[in-house]
Design a protein around this motif. Structure first.
Motif, PDB file in Angstrom:
ATOM      1  N   ILE A  77       1.329  -1.130  -0.585  1.00 36.41           N
ATOM      2  CA  ILE A  77      -0.179  -0.137   0.319  1.00 36.41           C
ATOM      3  C   ILE A  77       0.779   1.664  -0.427  1.00 36.41           C
ATOM      4  O   ILE A  77       0.814   2.054  -0.324  1.00 36.41           O
ATOM      5  CB  ILE A  77      -0.921  -0.167   1.378  1.00 36.41           C
ATOM      6  CG1 ILE A  77      -1.743  -0.872   1.137  1.00 36.41           C
ATOM      7  CG2 ILE A  77      -2.032   1.483   1.385  1.00 36.41           C
ATOM      8  CD1 ILE A  77      -2.731  -1.293   1.997  1.00 36.41           C
ATOM      9  N   ASP A  78       2.387   0.928   0.763  1.00 35.66           N
ATOM     10  CA  ASP A  78       2.758   2.350   1.207  1.00 35.66           C
ATOM     11  C   ASP A  78       3.363   2.232  -0.460  1.00 35.66           C
ATOM     12  O   ASP A  78       3.436   3.774  -1.266  1.00 35.66           O
ATOM     13  CB  ASP A  78       3.605   2.343   2.010  1.00 35.66           C
ATOM     14  CG  ASP A  78       4.982   3.286   1.605  1.00 35.66           C
ATOM     15  OD1 ASP A  78       4.457   4.217   2.343  1.00 35.66           O
ATOM     16  OD2 ASP A  78       6.216   2.860   2.148  1.00 35.66           O
ATOM     17  N   ALA A  79       3.925   1.580  -1.293  1.00 32.79           N
ATOM     18  CA  ALA A  79       4.922   1.113  -2.820  1.00 32.79           C
ATOM     19  C   ALA A  79       3.670   1.969  -3.717  1.00 32.79           C
ATOM     20  O   ALA A  79       3.765   3.120  -4.439  1.00 32.79           O
ATOM     21  CB  ALA A  79       4.841   0.144  -2.971  1.00 32.79           C
ATOM     22  N   ARG A  80       2.472   1.599  -3.846  1.00 35.15           N
ATOM     23  CA  ARG A  80       1.085   2.146  -4.799  1.00 35.15           C
ATOM     24  C   ARG A  80       1.265   3.325  -4.193  1.00 35.15           C
ATOM     25  O   ARG A  80       0.431   4.247  -5.439  1.00 35.15           O
ATOM     26  CB  ARG A  80       0.008   1.107  -4.055  1.00 35.15           C
ATOM     27  CG  ARG A  80      -0.971   1.919  -5.204  1.00 35.15           C
ATOM     28  CD  ARG A  80      -0.909   1.305  -6.419  1.00 35.15           C
ATOM     29  NE  ARG A  80      -1.802   1.510  -7.294  1.00 35.15           N
ATOM     30  CZ  ARG A  80      -3.164   1.984  -7.338  1.00 35.15           C
ATOM     31  NH1 ARG A  80      -2.900   3.377  -6.926  1.00 35.15           N
ATOM     32  NH2 ARG A  80      -4.599   1.555  -8.162  1.00 35.15           N
ATOM     33  N   TYR A  81       0.927   3.957  -3.149  1.00 34.80           N
ATOM     34  CA  TYR A  81       0.511   5.597  -2.735  1.00 34.80           C
ATOM     35  C   TYR A  81       1.589   6.858  -2.808  1.00 34.80           C
ATOM     36  O   TYR A  81       1.357   7.590  -2.222  1.00 34.80           O
ATOM     37  CB  TYR A  81      -0.678   5.187  -2.050  1.00 34.80           C
ATOM     38  CG  TYR A  81      -2.114   4.934  -2.155  1.00 34.80           C
ATOM     39  CD1 TYR A  81      -2.757   5.558  -3.510  1.00 34.80           C
ATOM     40  CD2 TYR A  81      -2.270   3.772  -1.108  1.00 34.80           C
ATOM     41  CE1 TYR A  81      -4.249   5.242  -3.988  1.00 34.80           C
ATOM     42  CE2 TYR A  81      -3.826   3.089  -1.916  1.00 34.80           C
ATOM     43  CZ  TYR A  81      -4.098   3.703  -2.852  1.00 34.80           C
ATOM     44  OH  TYR A  81      -5.760   3.365  -3.510  1.00 34.80           O
ATOM     45  N   ILE A  82       2.668   6.094  -2.531  1.00 33.16           N
ATOM     46  CA  ILE A  82       3.793   6.954  -2.321  1.00 33.16           C
ATOM     47  C   ILE A  82       3.781   7.933  -3.001  1.00 33.16           C
ATOM     48  O   ILE A  82       4.220   9.412  -2.264  1.00 33.16           O
ATOM     49  CB  ILE A  82       5.068   6.288  -2.553  1.00 33.16           C
ATOM     50  CG1 ILE A  82       6.221   7.077  -1.502  1.00 33.16           C
ATOM     51  CG2 ILE A  82       5.717   6.260  -4.399  1.00 33.16           C
ATOM     52  CD1 ILE A  82       6.446   6.308  -0.522  1.00 33.16           C
ATOM     53  N   ASN A  83       3.638   8.644  -4.280  1.00 32.30           N
ATOM     54  CA  ASN A  83       3.427  10.076  -5.239  1.00 32.30           C
ATOM     55  C   ASN A  83       1.842  10.043  -4.478  1.00 32.30           C
ATOM     56  O   ASN A  83       1.748  11.511  -5.268  1.00 32.30           O
ATOM     57  CB  ASN A  83       4.137   9.766  -6.443  1.00 32.30           C
ATOM     58  CG  ASN A  83       4.905   9.345  -6.657  1.00 32.30           C
ATOM     59  OD1 ASN A  83       6.539   9.716  -5.367  1.00 32.30           O
ATOM     60  ND2 ASN A  83       5.838   8.351  -7.264  1.00 32.30           N
ATOM     61  N   GLN A  84       1.367   9.766  -4.143  1.00 33.11           N
ATOM     62  CA  GLN A  84      -0.235  10.179  -4.444  1.00 33.11           C
ATOM     63  C   GLN A  84      -0.307  11.066  -3.183  1.00 33.11           C
ATOM     64  O   GLN A  84      -0.847  10.203  -1.827  1.00 33.11           O
ATOM     65  CB  GLN A  84      -1.541   8.825  -4.372  1.00 33.11           C
ATOM     66  CG  GLN A  84      -1.267   8.667  -5.609  1.00 33.11           C
ATOM     67  CD  GLN A  84      -1.966   7.717  -5.651  1.00 33.11           C
ATOM     68  OE1 GLN A  84      -3.318   7.767  -5.616  1.00 33.11           O
ATOM     69  NE2 GLN A  84      -2.002   6.910  -7.037  1.00 33.11           N
ATOM     70  N   HIS A  85      -0.619  12.269  -3.398  1.00 32.91           N
ATOM     71  CA  HIS A  85      -0.920  12.850  -1.532  1.00 32.91           C
ATOM     72  C   HIS A  85      -1.977  13.718  -2.201  1.00 32.91           C
ATOM     73  O   HIS A  85      -2.030  14.869  -1.653  1.00 32.91           O
ATOM     74  CB  HIS A  85       0.701  14.725  -1.434  1.00 32.91           C
ATOM     75  CG  HIS A  85       1.684  13.329  -1.620  1.00 32.91           C
ATOM     76  ND1 HIS A  85       2.339  12.558  -0.658  1.00 32.91           N
ATOM     77  CD2 HIS A  85       2.959  13.403  -2.541  1.00 32.91           C
ATOM     78  CE1 HIS A  85       3.393  12.010  -0.730  1.00 32.91           C
ATOM     79  NE2 HIS A  85       3.750  12.424  -1.873  1.00 32.91           N
ATOM     80  N   THR A  86      -2.886  13.017  -2.776  1.00 29.52           N
ATOM     81  CA  THR A  86      -4.513  14.537  -3.148  1.00 29.52           C
ATOM     82  C   THR A  86      -4.745  14.501  -1.970  1.00 29.52           C
ATOM     83  O   THR A  86      -4.580  13.470  -1.077  1.00 29.52           O
ATOM     84  CB  THR A  86      -5.056  13.571  -4.019  1.00 29.52           C
ATOM     85  OG1 THR A  86      -5.897  14.120  -4.111  1.00 29.52           O
ATOM     86  CG2 THR A  86      -5.519  12.198  -3.804  1.00 29.52           C
TER      87      THR A  86
END
Length: 146
Positions: A77-86
């Motif tokens: 989950i961490d890797a999947r959303y690492i660049n998603q700061h929405t």
């Protein structure tokens, strides 16, 4: 014998009613805890963004289902959303149910995800979410499935 049967039956009925009342009250307390966890999850997303919120509230063995993709475990989950700061995801809980054992619960409701498409137009995706929560050893609630 009949003389003792009626008081005994009445005693059993009273004990059963008290036990059910305790279970209902406990269930309501747990539902409040789950609602608080949902609200804290949503607040964390608004404050820190999608990545941090989804990692912070995940059980170590949590799974996310996104379309046909299955994301297994907190590290994934961490890797999947690492660049998603929405911060453009909101949801409203419509229903909470608690297991008899009191260590699992599920919620569902509606979500709204707002984003800009590839040509800059504002878009909204709406849908229904379903989250399964698990009581942790430290007394907190983490999601195990979203």
């Amino acid at each position: 014998m009949k003389r003792f049967l009626m008081p005994f039956t009445l005693l059993l009925a009273v004990l059963y009613a008290c036990n059910n009342k305790e279970k209902r009250e406990n269930s309501e307390q747990i539902k409040q805890q789950i609602m608080e966890a949902e609200n804290n999850f949503a607040a964390a997303l608004q404050k820190n963004g999608l990545h941090d919120a989804f990692v912070a509230f995940a059980d170590d063995d949590a799974i996310l289902i996104r379309g046909s993709e299955l994301i297994k475990g907190k590290k994934a989950i961490d890797a999947r959303y690492i660049n998603q700061h929405t911060k453009d995801l909101t949801w409203k809980v419509d229903f909470i149910e608690v297991s008899q054992s009191g260590d699992l619960a599920y919620t569902y409701g509606e979500y709204i995800y707002s984003y800009q498409d590839s040509i800059g137009n504002q878009q909204k995706e709406t849908g229904v979410f379903n989250t399964i929560w698990k009581l942790q050893k430290d007394g907190t609630w983490k999601y195990v499935k979203d």
